[in-house]
Scaffold this active site. Structure first.
Site, PDB file in Angstrom:
ATOM      1  N   LYS A  93       0.811  -1.228   0.000  1.00 33.49           N
ATOM      2  CA  LYS A  93       0.000   0.000   0.000  1.00 33.49           C
ATOM      3  C   LYS A  93       0.838   1.268   0.000  1.00 33.49           C
ATOM      4  O   LYS A  93       0.465   2.266  -0.610  1.00 33.49           O
ATOM      5  CB  LYS A  93      -0.929   0.016   1.214  1.00 33.49           C
ATOM      6  CG  LYS A  93      -2.049  -0.999   1.112  1.00 33.49           C
ATOM      7  CD  LYS A  93      -3.038  -0.809   2.248  1.00 33.49           C
ATOM      8  CE  LYS A  93      -4.006  -1.975   2.268  1.00 33.49           C
ATOM      9  NZ  LYS A  93      -5.117  -1.784   3.164  1.00 33.49           N
ATOM     10  N   GLU A 151      -1.335   6.915   8.567  1.00 27.18           N
ATOM     11  CA  GLU A 151      -1.863   7.865   7.577  1.00 27.18           C
ATOM     12  C   GLU A 151      -2.705   8.910   8.281  1.00 27.18           C
ATOM     13  O   GLU A 151      -3.250   8.649   9.355  1.00 27.18           O
ATOM     14  CB  GLU A 151      -2.832   7.126   6.645  1.00 27.18           C
ATOM     15  CG  GLU A 151      -2.294   6.657   5.357  1.00 27.18           C
ATOM     16  CD  GLU A 151      -3.340   5.884   4.557  1.00 27.18           C
ATOM     17  OE1 GLU A 151      -2.918   5.224   3.632  1.00 27.18           O
ATOM     18  OE2 GLU A 151      -4.547   5.930   4.847  1.00 27.18           O
ATOM     19  N   ARG A 183      -7.325  -7.180  -9.110  1.00 23.93           N
ATOM     20  CA  ARG A 183      -8.070  -8.424  -9.350  1.00 23.93           C
ATOM     21  C   ARG A 183      -9.521  -8.063  -9.594  1.00 23.93           C
ATOM     22  O   ARG A 183      -9.899  -6.902  -9.456  1.00 23.93           O
ATOM     23  CB  ARG A 183      -7.982  -9.316  -8.109  1.00 23.93           C
ATOM     24  CG  ARG A 183      -8.418  -8.544  -6.882  1.00 23.93           C
ATOM     25  CD  ARG A 183      -8.518  -9.355  -5.633  1.00 23.93           C
ATOM     26  NE  ARG A 183      -8.523  -8.518  -4.446  1.00 23.93           N
ATOM     27  CZ  ARG A 183      -9.558  -7.844  -3.986  1.00 23.93           C
ATOM     28  NH1 ARG A 183     -10.723  -7.894  -4.618  1.00 23.93           N
ATOM     29  NH2 ARG A 183      -9.463  -7.086  -2.915  1.00 23.93           N
TER      30      ARG A 183
END
Ligand code: ADP
Length: 450
Positions: A117, A201, A293
């Site tokens: 990420k 974050e 995906r």
């Protein structure tokens, strides 16, 4: 399409069935592998060929040497990984390539990049995508974390570096709570992912989760199929997904679609993928992650665009050019997907199991049901509690909500508890009916729904 005439499906449940259906329409033979627990799976019966994999539970679907062996022995040209299991393993994708099998998905380097990420945020930032502020190396040290949090400024969110599914995530509003939250995030991360590494974050307040479906061929052609609003979540896990997002400003929608397509072009991405963003109250947008995906919620997009995402994914892997231009993609009406889980809303959503006794499914205009359930089926206890998805469609939002209410009323599963009663309550809630919800909607209103 010449290259692919037989596919091994390295998955189970509703997504295995979904891929079999796509194969049948494309006149491609399908092969499934199944664990000891899955011998009675409906997808096993519906595939053209099926082979047991020695081993049980989740492990069976992760034994990639064995899976590749079966694919070669049964003369498959390609492997479709579905979602979960091996779908985001760059190693598996590479192993397929090395064995002259087509991996139906992106290139290994893209799976690897977006599997991280932090690295993917850096890569997206470089190609002009706005990202949520945070650190780009994982940490394990609490004091270091505290300093970083102070620098970013509260509220912050701690996330498992090697995680997913909303696990190992903690929101911290005040510095005093940091130590406790850091400890519980790392403990949960160790429990589920074997590693306690986390990253930090900025916490975006009251956002909506808006994601863009992209489709890219091997020749640099990239399309978007619009957005999905996945704000209705329980503990950061999606429960209901909608397209289009009922109250999203059209300028923001166009901006997100353009950002996503441009980034995929610059990065040379191929196959289908989903670019996930948070949109705050001031319509600022922040990229959070990319999924390389097919996603659980892909059907809502299929319904409003008419594009069969799985079929296009197979064709792209075979080397076909995209069939449509962006201008040819038409968006029509609203679609809502309800994830049907075997869990007890009255008992903290604890997974439930049992045998399907009475099974009455919804139908009629504008209703699609993607599930591997059938009457008499006994749920294996070792897999995810998501049993399938109910998807409804109508020309306008109000009609889609009415359709959802009607379809959920028709849906009866006896033998174990499901979250259908929760869905029934959500669709009659005034905020939901008005399209007013952010990612905190379900968790903050849960008391009202019980
Ligand atoms: P996972 O891979 O575990 O699903 P994501 O990064 O996709 O995790 O985030 C899942 C959800 O957690 C988001 O849809 C959102 O509700 C919440 N979330 C994640 N990051 C933030 C953030 N920085 N600020 C606010 N909410 C966040």
């Amino acid at each position: 399409m010449e290259k692919i005439s037989k596919i091994l499906i390295a998955n189970r449940g509703e997504i295995a069935l979904r891929i079999i259906r796509a194969c049948k329409e494309l006149e491609i033979k399908s092969v499934v592998i199944f664990s000891e627990e899955d011998v009675n799976g409906v997808w096993v019966a519906k595939a053209d060929e099926c082979y047991p994999i020695v081993g049980n539970s989740v492990d069976a679907y992760l034994k990639y040497n064995k899976i590749i062996d079966i694919a070669k022995k049964t003369k498959c040209d390609a492997i479709h990984p579905g979602y979960g299991f091996l779908s985001e393993s760059a190693e598996f994708a590479q192993e397929c390539e090395d064995n002259s099998l087509i991996f139906i998905g992106p290139k290994p380097q893209h799976i690897e990049l977006f599997g991280d990420k932090m690295a993917s945020k850096e890569a997206m930032k470089k190609v002009g995508v706005p990202v949520v502020e945070g650190i780009n190396t994982p940490i394990t040290d609490m004091d270091e974390g505290k300093k970083i949090a102070q620098k970013i400024g509260y509220p912050i969110i701690i996330k498992a570096a090697f995680g997913g599914g909303g696990r190992g995530m903690r929101i911290v509003h005040f510095a005093d709570d940091f130590a406790n939250m850091f400890e519980s995030a790392t403990n949960e991360s160790i429990k589920y992912f074997g590693k306690g590494d986390v990253f930090i974050e900025k916490y975006v307040q009251n956002p909506r989760h808006i994601e863009i479906q992209v489709v890219a061929d091997k020749y640099g052609n990239v399309l978007h199929l619009g957005e999905r609003d996945c704000s209705i979540q329980r503990r950061h896990q999606k429960v209901i997904e909608i397209t289009p997002s009922p109250l999203l400003n059209d300028e923001v929608r166009q901006r997100l679609c353009k950002i996503s397509v441009d980034a995929m072009k610059k990065l040379g991405y191929e196959s289908v993928g989903t670019v996930e963003f948070l949109v705050d109250e001031r319509d600022e947008v922040y990229f959070i992650e990319m999924n390389t995906r097919v996603q659980v919620e892909h059907p809502v997009t299929e319904i409003v665009t008419g594009v069969d995402i799985i079929q296009r994914m197979i064709e792209i892997a075979a080397g076909d050019k995209l069939k449509y231009t962006q201008e040819q993609i038409q968006f029509r009406g609203y679609a809502i997907e309800f994830r049907i889980n075997s869990e007890d809303p009255q008992n903290n959503f604890f997974p439930t199991t049992g045998t399907v006794k009475k099974y009455l499914t919804p139908g009629g205009p504008g209703v699609r049901l993607d599930t591997s359930l059938y009457s008499g089926y006994t749920l294996p206890t070792c897999y995810d509690s998501m049993l399938g998805k109910l998807i409804v469609w109508a020309l306008d939002w109000k009609g889609a909500v009415a359709k959802a209410r009607r379809a959920l009323d028709e849906f009866h599963i006896e033998g174990f508890k499901t979250n259908i009663p929760l869905h029934r309550e959500i669709v009659i809630d005034e905020s939901f009916k008005n399209g007013e919800f952010d990612t905190g909607y379900l968790d903050t209103n849960m008391d009202r729904f019980n």
